[in-house]
Design an enzyme around this catalytic site. Structure first.
Site, short mmCIF file in Angstrom:
data_model
loop_
_atom_site.label_atom_id
_atom_site.label_comp_id
_atom_site.label_asym_id
_atom_site.label_seq_id
_atom_site.Cartn_x
_atom_site.Cartn_y
_atom_site.Cartn_z
CE LYS A 12 -4.32 -1.77 1.89
NZ LYS A 12 -5.25 -1.74 3.01
CE LYS A 18 -8.48 -12.39 -3.30
NZ LYS A 18 -8.04 -11.85 -2.04
CE LYS A 76 -12.70 -4.69 -0.87
NZ LYS A 76 -13.55 -4.41 0.28
#
Ligand code: TRP
Length: 331
Positions: free
Chosen positions: A113, A195, A198
Site C-alpha cells: 500500500k 485473483k 474488488k
C-alpha cells in the site's frame, strides 16, 4: 457448551465481487449459527487510505444491507460498524506499545500500500495491522475467517496476544486464522492466473455483486479463455477452470457434473450458462439489499443493537487490559 467465538470484518471500500461472496460472505452466513460471531464493517481501517466522507458513509450502509440481504441474521450474530465501538481504538493504543516499528514496517500489505499510495504513507496505514489485532483480541476470538492476503495480519495478532500475555499475565485468547478457500479459487476474468479483486482497474476482470444481469452476462462472454473449445478444468486452461469453479460455486454442482453437462458444447454456450447462473443468484440479493436500504430506521437500529452487543463483550476485555497494564481505575 459455550460456542466458540468468530471474528471477522470487511472494509466498506470498493465494490464487492462474486469472489468476496463465495469466499467471505457465504462463509459468514454458514458460521453464524454454529459460533458466537462478531462481524464488523471496518470503517476505521478504511480511512487509512483517502476516502470521500459521503461515499464512505453510503458504502457503510450499503455493505450492512448487503450482508443482511445475503442472509446474515442480526439475531444470531453481532453485525456492527467498527467506529461505533470505541474500544477498538483504545485497545489498539495499548497494543501499539507492544508492537515494534520494524515488525510493522515489514508487513507485506503495508509495503504494497505504501508503494501504491506513495503520497500518503500515514501512521494509520502502518498501524492498520495493530488495529486489526485489537479488533480480534477484544472479542477473545478463537477463529478469524479471512482471505489469504490477511493471514500475516492474523499472525501479528497472535504474536501480540502472546506477547501481552507473557508480559502482563494471561489475558487474550490466541486466535487462529481460518483461510477461506472458496474465494481464493475465483480468479480474474481477464487474467485468470490472478485473483479476482474488488480493486482491479479493469472493470471486466471482476463481476461485482451490484452488476445487473446484462453486465454479468457480458462480462462472462468476454472472459479470457483458450482456443481448444473443451470445457474441462485442467492446469493449462486457467480461464475455463475458473469459469467452471464459478459455475460450481453458484449452481451447487460438482466439477464432474459440470464437465459432463458441457461435454461437446462450445465456449459460447458455456459462458452464457455461467453468466445466467450467477445473475440468477445475484438478482434476489440485489432486490433485498435495495428493499433494506429504503428501511433506514431498521438498518440503523440493527447496527446500534449490534454495536451494543459488541461493546458489552469488548468492554470486559478492555477493562481487564487497563487493569493489567497498570492504569489507575479508582479504589
Ligand atoms: N483487513 C481486513 C480486510 O481488508 C478487514 C479487517 C479489519 C479484518 N479488521 C479485521 C478481518 C479483523 C478480520 C479480522 O480484509
Amino acid at each position: 457448551m459455550e460456542k466458540k467465538i468468530v471474528y471477522s470484518a470487511v472494509q466498506p471500500t470498493g465494490n464487492l465481487t462474486i469472489g468476496n461472496y463465495v469466499g467471505a460472505i457465504r462463509n459468514w452466513v454458514t458460521m453464524q449459527n454454529e459460533y458466537d460471531c462478531f462481524f464488523a464493517i471496518a470503517d476505521m481501517h478504511a480511512i487509512t487510505v483517502r476516502q470521500e466522507p459521503a461515499e464512505l458513509r453510503r458504502r457503510t450502509l450499503e455493505l450492512a444491507a448487503l450482508y443482511l440481504a445475503c442472509g446474515i441474521d442480526p439475531a444470531a450474530c453481532a453485525l456492527y460498524v467498527q467506529s461505533h465501538v470505541s474500544a477498538h481504538a483504545e485497545l489498539a493504543w495499548v497494543l501499539n506499545t507492544l508492537t515494534y516499528v520494524g515488525e510493522a514496517a515489514r508487513m507485506t500489505q503495508f509495503k504494497d500500500k505504501s508503494a501504491k499510495h506513495a503520497d500518503n504513507i500515514n501512521m494509520g496505514l502502518m498501524d492498520y495491522p495493530v488495529l486489526m489485532a485489537a479488533d480480534i483480541l477484544l472479542y477473545q476470538a478463537e477463529y478469524v475467517p479471512v482471505g489469504a492476503d490477511q493471514k500475516q495480519h492474523v499472525e501479528l495478532s497472535r504474536d501480540l496476544a502472546i506477547r501481552f500475555n507473557h508480559r502482563y499475565g494471561e489475558t487474550f485468547k490466541v486466535p487462529e486464522p481460518l483461510i477461506m478457500k472458496g474465494g481464493a479459487k475465483i480468479a480474474s476474468l481477464q487474467e485468470p492466473t490472478k485473483k479476482m479483486s474488488k480493486s482491479d482497474e479493469n472493470p471486466n476482470a471482476s463481476v461485482y455483486l451490484s452488476d445487473d444481469r446484462d453486465t454479468v452476462i457480458r462480462k462472462f462472454k468476454r472472459a479470457v479463455t483458450d482456443s481448444d473449445n473443451c470445457v474441462r478444468a485442467l492446469p493449462d486452461k486457467p480461464g475455463i477452470t475458473n469459469l467452471l469453479n464459478i459455475y460450481c460455486a453458484f449452481s451447487g454442482s460438482s466439477l464432474e457434473e459440470a464437465e459432463k453437462a458441457f461435454e461437446g458444447k462450445g465456449y459460447g454456450e458455456f459462458k452464457l450458462a455461467v453468466g445466467e447462473v450467477v445473475a440468477d443468484k445475484l438478482a434476489p440479493v440485489q432486490a433485498e439489499q435495495k428493499r433494506l436500504l429504503a428501511e433506514k430506521q431498521f438498518l440503523s437500529e440493527t447496527l446500534s443493537s449490534g454495536a451494543e452487543r459488541a461493546f458489552r463483550a469488548a468492554r470486559k476485555t478492555l477493562s481487564k487490559v487497563y487493569r493489567k497494564v497498570g492504569f489507575y481505575r479508582g479504589e
